[in-house]
Motif scaffolding. Structure first.
Motif: not given
Length: 185
Positions: A79-82, A85-90, A130-132, A136-141
């Motif tokens: 989960q951290r890896t995914v 990757a989402a945060y880096v892309t964003f 990338a925001l989408n 999806l990955e979250g968390p809310a904060d």
């Protein structure tokens, strides 16, 4: 028959009766003793079986706990890896959009202003996409910080809002990616 013969016959009969009855009595005591030994052996075997069963159950429970902890750790790591990757892309998308926006603002009034504005606007769809994924990955904060950073890139928002929004997103992302504190057994 004389008195001596009768006495001998009585003595012999008594001896035979004593031998027969003594053997039966002795056999009965021997049988009762054997039964007590068998009962004691059965009880000892039952205690050993119960102890072995309990030990096996405890060992299986311990192995199940270890397997569960290992699986939980693997799921968390994946989960951290995914998320990373989402945060880096964003972040890459927002950094590019911010850079293009800055180039557009710096070129205001020049011949390059229109092309720089178009380059800035062309970078925004990648940020939204990338925001989408971050949503999806979250968390809310992290999602809230990402939305604030995306909004800080809007044309109508002063450019100085980007820095604080960028730092807030980084802080939220680092917190989300930090390993949880160890759980006491």
């Amino acid at each position: 028959m004389g008195d001596g013969t009768i006495t001998a016959w009585i003595a012999a009969g008594a001896a035979i009766a004593g031998a027969v009855s003594g053997g039966v009595v002795t056999g009965w005591f021997a049988l009762a003793g054997a039964r007590r030994q068998a009962d004691a052996a059965w009880a000892a075997g039952q205690r050993q079986a119960d102890a072995a069963w309990d030990a096996g159950r405890r060992q299986a429970d311990a192995q199940l706990r270890v397997a569960t902890q290992t699986l939980d750790a693997q799921v968390t790591a994946a989960q951290r890896t995914v998320r990373r990757a989402a945060y880096v892309t964003f972040l890459a998308g927002t950094d590019l959009a911010h850079q293009r926006r800055q180039q557009w603002l710096d070129s205001a009034g020049s011949a390059r202003a229109g092309a720089n504005r178009d380059a800035y606007r062309a970078a925004l769809p990648a940020v939204r996409e990338a925001l989408n994924v971050v949503r999806l990955e979250g968390p809310a904060d992290v999602t809230a910080a990402a939305e604030a950073l995306e909004q800080a890139l809007a044309e109508a928002v002063p450019p100085d809002r980007h820095g604080p929004a960028h730092r807030a997103f980084l802080d939220a992302a680092r917190t989300a990616l930090s390993p949880p504190p160890p759980v006491a057994p």
